[in-house]
Design an enzyme around this catalytic site. Structure first.
Site, PDB file in Angstrom:
ATOM      1  CE1 TYR B  51      -4.369  -1.544   0.535  1.00  0.00           C
ATOM      2  CE2 TYR B  51      -2.904  -3.298   1.248  1.00  0.00           C
ATOM      3  CZ  TYR B  51      -4.156  -2.879   0.825  1.00  0.00           C
ATOM      4  OH  TYR B  51      -5.186  -3.790   0.705  1.00  0.00           O
ATOM      5  CD  GLU B  52      -1.247   5.898  -2.527  1.00  0.00           C
ATOM      6  OE1 GLU B  52      -0.864   5.775  -3.680  1.00  0.00           O
ATOM      7  OE2 GLU B  52      -2.156   6.666  -2.180  1.00  0.00           O
ATOM      8  CB  SER B  53      -0.098   4.337   3.710  1.00  0.00           C
ATOM      9  OG  SER B  53      -0.493   2.986   3.757  1.00  0.00           O
TER      10      SER B  53
END
Lengths: 251, 253
Positions: B51-53
């Site tokens: 996930y980009e987080s």
């Protein structure tokens, strides 16, 4: 004045943002990768002149209606936007934190962002001639983050999703940190990262300061509040009512 | 005897089937996250969800509402910073597949998530913006787009190129320095469009009960059909049960 409140979904400094609204600050350049509800609220309250960002939606829900109303209809007044990609914003903070004028990355080529956004240029690698993108450094006047803990000497400890918080503190001319609690000794067994006290100008203990986002180890994300925001923020009157009841008259 | 299912369920199942066990997948929120988590519960338990987080190897027990939900971090193999996820992992070409959605897509698979209208400064509809999409489409080895098939979304030319698909074709991707193959597959609620990465998207499969005519009616460009047009297999009972269990509740917190 430019200000960056960071926290990527996790540890968003809502309490600090609401205090900025209460103090009636105006004409701010608001910098943040994901404006999220906090900048939607600050834009609707009239704090913003310019927004520098990379993704302006309500995650998993839909639009940020105050942000859209400002861009589409100039309400409560027109704002300028400077739109980057996530990678572009992250690298701009890295350049600022590193004392460099720009960062080098791959990207932007072929998109319409390059033509409509300041601070992006095509340069050639000085060694191979390969074209790459340069993005200008971000150096906010003030960087604000929320963290789980600080110790009494002012070292700040955050864990879980740490986003670009370290970079925003180090790239800003001055920095403010709100924390869930101030403790005698940090528990580094929790992992994450420590931002040393020498990089931080002010710390304030604000339990719950990231609500309705979350603070891992303290409280969960209030997903229902994000869903409910859609109807509150959609309408100017309901937003004004919310602003008065939840921010202006709140202690 | 097959159960009844909705076009949205067909779309999600078709997207999940594309994932091969052991792959690494860069997952956006919404449909892509549903498809990736469905595949992990069915045929691809060893998927690495990124996930980009910052979480790498998340194993959420419930569907997250946002890309930064706490469970994504607490079930991950590692959580890295945002500069690291984009620079070391995505830009360096370590990720097999990216899933994207968009408000508009054109025949060359260019994507618009920025604005609808004629003026960038004063758009008719301001959309959320770029996020991670431009780099996901550039540096994942390949990209699958998942979106509903609607006339306002499948346009001759996007109002704004947020994310480059194949540009105008003719080797644009190589010229722009984009190392991945790009959005070569588009899965909709009506069928599947594919490209070789250079030329325009063509219809490669239709979902059961859908006609080519129906798809052409909601596509603004004259959509070509591949000679070996497939029909998707309908969702199995097992796929539907897993999907409905998964989407029954998004994480409460």
């Amino acid at each position: 004045m430019s200000i960056a409140l960071e926290g990527f979904t996790h540890l968003i400094p809502f309490a600090a943002g609401h205090e900025i609204i209460r103090q009636g600050k105006r004409d701010l350049t608001l910098i943040r990768m994901t404006p999220d509800l906090i900048y939607d609220q600050m834009i609707g309250a009239g704090c913003a002149r310019r927004v520098v960002f990379s993704w302006g939606g309500n995650p998993g829900v839909g639009s940020l209606h105050r942000f859209r109303d400002a861009v589409e209809n100039g309400w409560p007044h027109p704002i300028e936007v400077e739109e980057h990609t996530h990678a572009g914003m992250a690298n701009r903070y890295v350049a600022g934190a590193s004392g460099l004028p720009f960062a080098v990355m791959r990207g932007y080529e072929g998109t319409d962002l390059a033509a409509n956004t300041r601070g992006v240029a095509r340069i050639a690698c000085p060694f191979t001639g390969e074209p790459v993108a340069a993005v200008s450094a971000l150096t906010p006047d003030v960087g604000v983050i929320h963290a789980q803990r600080a110790d009494r000497r002012g070292n700040v400890h955050l864990w879980g999703i740490t986003g670009v918080q370290r970079e925003v503190v180090l790239s800003s001319k001055s920095s403010i940190v709100t924390v869930e609690e101030i403790v005698d000794e940090l528990d580094l067994g929790l992992g994450g990262q420590v931002i040393p006290a020498m990089a931080i100008d002010a710390i304030s203990e604000v339990p719950g300061g990231a609500r309705p986002s979350y603070a891992l180890g303290f409280y969960h994300r209030d997903n229902q509040a994000y869903v409910d925001w859609d109807s509150i923020g959609r309408d100017r009157k309901s937003f004004d009512r919310w602003l008065n009841e939840s921010v202006m008259t709140a202690k | 005897m097959s159960e009844s299912w909705t076009p949205d369920e067909m779309m999600t199942v078709a997207a999940a089937r594309r994932l091969v066990d052991g792959m690494s997948v860069f997952v956006g929120i919404g449909l892509p996250s549903v498809a990736a988590n469905l595949a992990r519960r069915l045929h691809a338990p060893a998927l690495t969800l990124i996930y980009e987080s910052g979480p790498i190897g998340s194993k959420p027990t419930q569907l997250p509402l946002s890309i930064g939900d706490g469970e994504l971090a607490s079930t991950a193999d590692a959580v890295v910073s945002i500069p690291e996820i984009f620079n070391y992992w995505l830009q360096a070409g370590r990720i097999d597949l990216g899933y994207l959605g968009a408000a508009q897509i054109d025949r060359m698979a260019n994507l618009n998530t920025t604005m609808v209208g004629d003026s960038y400064e004063r758009p008719r509809v301001r959309l959320p913006g770029a996020g991670g999409a431009p780099e996901i489409a550039s540096y994942c080895k390949e990209v699958t787009v998942v979106m509903k098939h609607a006339k306002r979304a499948f346009v001759e030319k996007v109002d704004f190129v947020t994310t480059v698909g194949f540009g105008s074709g003719n080797g644009d991707r190589a010229r722009y320095g984009l190392t991945g193959a790009g959005p070569t597959t588009v899965i909709t609620d009506l069928g599947v469009l594919e490209s070789d990465g250079e030329s325009e998207l063509e219809l490669s499969a239709i979902h059961p009960g859908v006609t080519i005519e129906q798809i052409r009616n909601v596509t603004q460009w004259p959509l070509k059909t591949k000679a070996d047009l497939d029909e998707s297999l309908p969702p199995t009972g097992e796929e539907l049960l897993a999907l409905r269990t998964l989407t029954h509740g998004t994480a409460p917190s």
